[in-house]
Design an enzyme around this catalytic site. Sequence first.
Site, PDB file in Angstrom:
ATOM      1  N   ARG A  98      34.638  20.430  38.764  1.00  0.00           N
ATOM      2  CA  ARG A  98      33.816  20.115  37.594  1.00  0.00           C
ATOM      3  C   ARG A  98      32.331  20.274  37.897  1.00  0.00           C
ATOM      4  O   ARG A  98      31.574  20.792  37.080  1.00  0.00           O
ATOM      5  CB  ARG A  98      34.134  18.696  37.101  1.00  0.00           C
ATOM      6  N   TYR A 122      36.868  24.793  30.707  1.00  0.00           N
ATOM      7  CA  TYR A 122      37.408  24.634  32.052  1.00  0.00           C
ATOM      8  C   TYR A 122      37.437  23.185  32.528  1.00  0.00           C
ATOM      9  O   TYR A 122      36.554  22.394  32.219  1.00  0.00           O
ATOM     10  CB  TYR A 122      36.537  25.396  33.050  1.00  0.00           C
ATOM     11  N   GLU A 123      38.452  22.889  33.362  1.00  0.00           N
ATOM     12  CA  GLU A 123      38.538  21.643  34.135  1.00  0.00           C
ATOM     13  C   GLU A 123      38.387  20.384  33.301  1.00  0.00           C
ATOM     14  O   GLU A 123      37.720  19.430  33.679  1.00  0.00           O
ATOM     15  CB  GLU A 123      37.463  21.638  35.250  1.00  0.00           C
ATOM     16  N   GLY A 124      39.044  20.371  32.143  1.00  0.00           N
ATOM     17  CA  GLY A 124      38.882  19.276  31.203  1.00  0.00           C
ATOM     18  C   GLY A 124      37.770  19.635  30.251  1.00  0.00           C
ATOM     19  O   GLY A 124      36.618  19.819  30.657  1.00  0.00           O
TER      20      GLY A 124
END
Length: 595
Positions: free
Chosen positions: A297, A438-440
């Site tokens: 993140r 991305y990534e949450g």
Amino acid sequence: MNVYAAPVRDLRFVLEELLAHRSLSLPGFEEATPDLVEAVLEEAAKLAGDVWGPLNKIGDQQGAKRHTDGSVTTPEGFAAAYQAYVEGGWNGIGVSESLGGQNLPEVVASAVQEMLHGANMALGLCPMLTAGAIEALAHHGSDALKATYLPKLVEGTWTGTMNLTESQAGSDLSQVRTRAVPENDHYRISGQKIYITWGEHDAAENIIHLVLARKPDAPTGNKGISLFLVPKFLVNEDGSLGERNDVTCASIEHKLGIHGSPTCTLSFGENGGAIGYLVGEEGRGLNHMFTMMNEARHKVGIQGIGVAERACQHAFAYALERRQGRSPKTRGGAECTISDHLDVRRMLLSMRSRTDALRALALYCAAELDTARHAENDNARQTAQARADILIPVIKSFSTDQAVDIASMGIQVHGGMGYVEETGAAQLLRDARIAPIYEGTNGIQALDLAGRKLQRDNGDALTALLDDVTATVEQLNTDPALKALGHSLAAGLEDLKAAQAIVLEQGSDPEKGADAVQAYATPFLNLAGHVLCAWQMGQAALSAQAALNNGSDDPFYTAKMRSAEFAITQWLPVGRAQRAVIEAGMQCLSEFEVH
């Protein structure tokens, strides 16, 4: 597309002047000197500008190709460029010496990451995922798994992936169905994962997949999920590669951007089950994977900043070249380039100041991560980690949202030429658009900040951070030339404190707390991002003004002053409007019927 030039001078300004190389004073970094850091940045700039950057457009035009046997070919030059990265030892610069890395601070590794993503985001995704795999395996893998897989991952000879998402389980990972059946000292993995970045390619000799799956007797929900290591090629006892594992690329996604990055649907177990090995404890796979995701993140935020920097360079180059119209009579009235028009300058300065601010905040967070990992004092480590925990959702979400807007503004500077693919401005917007997902997704990041992070300590970590903002306001107010900046930053600070009080009060309400957090999370994160970025530009103004007061005639400092002035007096007020959004309440959202 213009040639990408890594922003070494701007990176050095943050590391040397804003952060004063404070990471280098931590235990474990005794051999990392300012001269070494400068050399690393210069060499990374050459790799980014000379090797990776020229392939950016090629990757967009050619894309990755899947063949009938399930293999994937990356765009022309990508495999060689990745090997140049590996041979230069770049993959392990931020990894500890005990794991075979070069043991440089995270703040230096992050600076290098920005250059690589600015040069070629599609290619930069490959080592970014590998870094996350190294982090997860180093923290949670058994000694045997570490001995077998970490050295090659640290070298970059093998790459890593993160396998979470399934067609029925997007952000809700409790719905994961991939199965893991115990068999002797390993498991048989079967199922399908989607959106796997660099899931299959020809740039490295092996790919190490970290996969979320369930044992047959596992409970439903998150507690039934475990983490497994599934190599593309099995590894023999002597470390050599064995037979191909039962994992294949079923397809490559047809995406809006990052065409050079093979985003795959992976099928596990079509022929009896892929062999996988448990990482960490059974039932704690999601917890272990978050070690990888937290790393990722922060780097996704860095990724967005890299693309924003390239969009800035692209727009500035075009504005200085494109001749159209005349200057106002007060400035001569002659035919001019569009860079002479104040509305175009507004766009250019907005792009530049925001990119500078985002970079400073992201590297500040990286320095906090260094402290959290290396400080001698337990209290210092815990305080730094709490601060990083607050900052990471802001870095990831705010930076990527801003990167999309900056790339879009870059197209606007180009006018009609920006909307056609030939100039390359459109690619930057298309590439950047995935980063807020991305990534949450960024909405999830906002919920993490306003919900879990803020509520767990009643806002103490953020309050402590805001005390540092207050100190910057006081410093600005002592210099007559900077007092207006101090006044504007103080106003934004008060807005954020007021918004924090509302989110804390309503978020803790037993009846409407969950709804309040959901309603206020995104505007709260946006307000926090604006204020914290303005804070960093306040620090930049103090440093630049000090240099000018000491007689420097370096135009860099004058440009930095203009950037700081714009960020604090013209960009921050836009973010301050988020306080009014929060104070307006959530009634319209709760009563809105979706038809």
